[in-house]
Design a protein around this motif. Structure first.
Motif, PDB file in Angstrom:
ATOM      1  N   ASP A 108      13.162  -3.346   7.372  1.00  0.00           N
ATOM      2  CA  ASP A 108      12.142  -3.417   8.431  1.00  0.00           C
ATOM      3  C   ASP A 108      11.998  -2.090   9.189  1.00  0.00           C
ATOM      4  OD1 ASP A 108      10.165  -5.162   9.127  1.00  0.00           O
ATOM      5  OD2 ASP A 108      11.285  -6.174  10.720  1.00  0.00           O
ATOM      6  N   HIS A 109      12.428  -0.991   8.575  1.00  0.00           N
ATOM      7  CA  HIS A 109      12.337   0.324   9.219  1.00  0.00           C
ATOM      8  C   HIS A 109      11.707   1.378   8.304  1.00  0.00           C
ATOM      9  CE1 HIS A 109      14.893  -1.403  12.255  1.00  0.00           C
ATOM     10  NE2 HIS A 109      14.827  -0.294  12.956  1.00  0.00           N
ATOM     11  N   GLY A 110      11.115   0.944   7.198  1.00  0.00           N
ATOM     12  CA  GLY A 110      10.491   1.935   6.321  1.00  0.00           C
ATOM     13  C   GLY A 110      11.472   2.738   5.494  1.00  0.00           C
ATOM     14  N   ASP A 111      12.680   2.219   5.297  1.00  0.00           N
ATOM     15  CA  ASP A 111      13.671   2.976   4.530  1.00  0.00           C
ATOM     16  C   ASP A 111      13.916   2.438   3.124  1.00  0.00           C
ATOM     17  OD1 ASP A 111      14.293   4.891   6.492  1.00  0.00           O
ATOM     18  OD2 ASP A 111      15.662   3.506   7.490  1.00  0.00           O
ATOM     19  N   PRO A 152       0.880   3.205  -3.024  1.00  0.00           N
ATOM     20  CA  PRO A 152       2.026   2.481  -2.479  1.00  0.00           C
ATOM     21  C   PRO A 152       2.229   2.785  -0.996  1.00  0.00           C
ATOM     22  CG  PRO A 152       2.768   4.288  -3.898  1.00  0.00           C
ATOM     23  CD  PRO A 152       1.278   4.209  -4.035  1.00  0.00           C
ATOM     24  N   ARG A 153       2.363   1.743  -0.199  1.00  0.00           N
ATOM     25  CA  ARG A 153       2.580   1.897   1.246  1.00  0.00           C
ATOM     26  C   ARG A 153       3.660   0.927   1.677  1.00  0.00           C
ATOM     27  NH1 ARG A 153      -1.721   4.050   4.302  1.00  0.00           N
ATOM     28  NH2 ARG A 153      -0.324   3.644   6.048  1.00  0.00           N
ATOM     29  N   LEU A 154       4.329   1.247   2.779  1.00  0.00           N
ATOM     30  CA  LEU A 154       5.387   0.393   3.300  1.00  0.00           C
ATOM     31  C   LEU A 154       4.770  -0.578   4.299  1.00  0.00           C
ATOM     32  CD1 LEU A 154       7.955   3.280   3.644  1.00  0.00           C
ATOM     33  CD2 LEU A 154       7.940   1.477   1.902  1.00  0.00           C
ATOM     34  N   CYS A 204       6.006  -2.842   6.131  1.00  0.00           N
ATOM     35  CA  CYS A 204       6.757  -3.171   7.357  1.00  0.00           C
ATOM     36  C   CYS A 204       6.462  -2.197   8.484  1.00  0.00           C
ATOM     37  CB  CYS A 204       8.258  -3.232   7.099  1.00  0.00           C
ATOM     38  SG  CYS A 204       9.084  -1.626   7.013  1.00  0.00           S
ATOM     39  N   ILE A 205       5.931  -0.997   8.165  1.00  0.00           N
ATOM     40  CA  ILE A 205       5.607  -0.043   9.236  1.00  0.00           C
ATOM     41  C   ILE A 205       4.102   0.223   9.305  1.00  0.00           C
ATOM     42  CG2 ILE A 205       7.863   1.076   9.365  1.00  0.00           C
ATOM     43  CD1 ILE A 205       6.787   3.300   7.574  1.00  0.00           C
ATOM     44  N   THR A 206       3.328  -0.549   8.533  1.00  0.00           N
ATOM     45  CA  THR A 206       1.866  -0.429   8.571  1.00  0.00           C
ATOM     46  C   THR A 206       1.329  -1.558   9.440  1.00  0.00           C
ATOM     47  OG1 THR A 206       1.888   0.458   6.327  1.00  0.00           O
ATOM     48  CG2 THR A 206      -0.214  -0.370   7.143  1.00  0.00           C
ATOM     49  N   GLY A 227      11.737   5.742  -3.513  1.00  0.00           N
ATOM     50  CA  GLY A 227      11.585   5.041  -2.244  1.00  0.00           C
ATOM     51  C   GLY A 227      11.990   3.580  -2.300  1.00  0.00           C
TER      52      GLY A 227
END
Lengths: 292, 157
Positions: free
Chosen positions: B42-45, B57-59, B61-63, B132
């Protein structure tokens, strides 16, 4: 997360909203810094201003003199894939590919990387050796400080209330220049630099060594750092063992690293010297004619 | 106060009311009940929440959900077509590239985006494209093997 969101179409509108609520409104692009901060309770904005709808921020333009204007909101992965970056601004292209991971690079921008002002920001050392300028828009209009004057400390910049970065301006590099970026970290992806160095070198008949360099380091001081003393030593004479030792000493004297969970200050200081010499060697190898 | 928004998820137009602070991940899992996209760090890691936005590709949880207003989102639920697994899914099955499976949806979407832009990547390019996405079971070798196998066309239907 509990906030309102504004989605302006223009820079002027974004600036107006941000300036109306100083301290309570924050700008966001990909969220890799802001959303994480809010989730961890480190900041509590009342309004989040989404900059992703602003066309002006995603423009990349030739400046006509061999330079390039990069919109502050162009995703780093888009920039990294542009051929003109690899051809003319190689140090920056290498640094962008060293950021996080592919999905993080699609969701992050130069504007965000610079505004967050981490001493370890990958884009900063190459932009320093390229002598980039930062265009800032705010309630008082636009201004364009040199990146070297932009950083004030860890997470501190010259950005005032209501101000956002709109463009990063790359002046034309010196003729024949080649650059590189070396990042030293515990793992190759998804990690912050323990130490990073960018180098730009070009043939210069007026330098005693025949080649002039610009060097900058990251993660070894409160802000990303140019290394002028080492640059002068490199211009002054052949790159023999004596010069190499002097460059190393100059880099070690310029940096002010901290001890933290990732590395000790003494280690970071020595690695800064090592990385600077490696970067110089790498640039020399790629320069046509193999100067020095 | 909720805000109305539309987006296309796996080819289907969805119109929903979202909280301004909701992430894309929350909207996918909780509003649209598409629970294939995972909440990991939940932190983009960690990459478990990776989805495709307009093919990139996008994360999630941070979008923020409202940031993808009007955009095309593809999740793991949309990867198989007409009941047939995607060739990447076939290859993951055959090569033993999934163990607990928690990272697998994100890995598959990163791999799908990689192959869409670069149909014949080198092993190094596969590793970079998947860097990633953290996997704590497989040690990554079989995942990379499977993506290479899919790129070679093995498992094509």
């Amino acid at each position: 997360m509990d906030f309102l969101i504004e989605q302006p179409d223009t820079v002027e509108e974004a600036v107006r909203i941000l300036a109306e609520r100083p301290g309570a409104a924050r700008a966001v692009w990909g969220g890799s810094d802001l959303v994480v901060e809010v989730r961890d309770g480190l900041s509590r904005p009342e309004v989040v201003v989404d900059l992703t709808r602003i066309r002006e921020l995603v423009e990349v333009r030739e400046t006509g003199d061999g330079g390039l204007s990069l919109g502050a909101g162009v995703p780093l992965e888009h920039l990294a894939r542009r051929p003109e970056l690899a051809e003319r601004f190689g140090a920056l292209a290498e640094a962008l590919r060293a950021v996080g991971s592919v999905p993080l690079r699609f969701g992050s921008t130069l504007g965000g990387n610079l505004a967050t002002a981490s001493p370890a920001a990958d884009s900063a050392p190459p932009l320093l050796v390229l002598e980039a300028e930062v265009e800032i828009a705010g309630p008082g209009g636009r201004r364009r400080p040199a990146l070297a004057d932009f950083f004030q400390g860890p997470r501190r910049t010259v950005l005032g209330p209501g101000e956002i970065i709109t463009r990063i301006l790359l002046p034309p590099p010196p003729p024949g220049a080649r650059g590189t970026y070396l990042k030293f970290a515990r793992r190759r992806a998804l990690d912050l630099a323990l130490v990073s160095v960018a180098a730009l070198g070009w043939p210069d008949a007026e330098a005693a060594s025949g080649v002039r360099f610009r060097l900058a380091a990251g993660a070894v001081a409160p802000t990303p750092l140019r290394l002028p003393a080492a640059e002068e030593i490199l211009a002054a004479g052949r790159l023999d063992e004596e010069t190499r030792t002097a460059v190393r000493r100059a880099v070690e004297a310029a940096v002010r690293p901290i001890d933290d969970v990732r590395a000790a200050a003494t280690y970071r200081r020595e690695m800064a010297g090592t990385l600077a010499l490696r970067a110089v060697d790498r640039v020399l190898r790629t320069l046509e004619g193999g100067v020095a | 106060m909720k805000v109305m928004m539309s987006l296309t998820v796996n080819g289907k137009l969805e119109t929903i009311a979202v909280r301004p602070g909701a992430t894309l991940l929350e909207v996918l899992r909780e509003d649209l009940r598409l629970t294939g996209t995972k909440r990991g760090c939940d932190h983009g890691d960690c990459g478990a929440c990776t989805v495709l936005v307009d093919g990139e590709p996008r994360l999630s949880c941070i979008t923020l959900a409202l940031q993808v207003r009007g955009r095309r989102v593809d999740t793991i639920e949309g990867l198989a077509r007409e009941g047939y697994p995607h060739r990447l899914q076939e290859a993951f099955d055959r090569e033993g590239a999934a163990q607990c499976g928690f990272c697998t949806p994100g890995v598959l979407l990163s791999a799908a985006a990689l192959l869409a832009g670069n149909p014949h990547p080198t092993r190094e390019e596969v590793r970079d494209g998947l860097a990633g996405n953290l996997c704590r079971c497989t040690g990554f070798q079989k995942i990379v093997d499977a993506v290479e196998a899919a790129a070679r066309g093995e498992g094509d239907r």
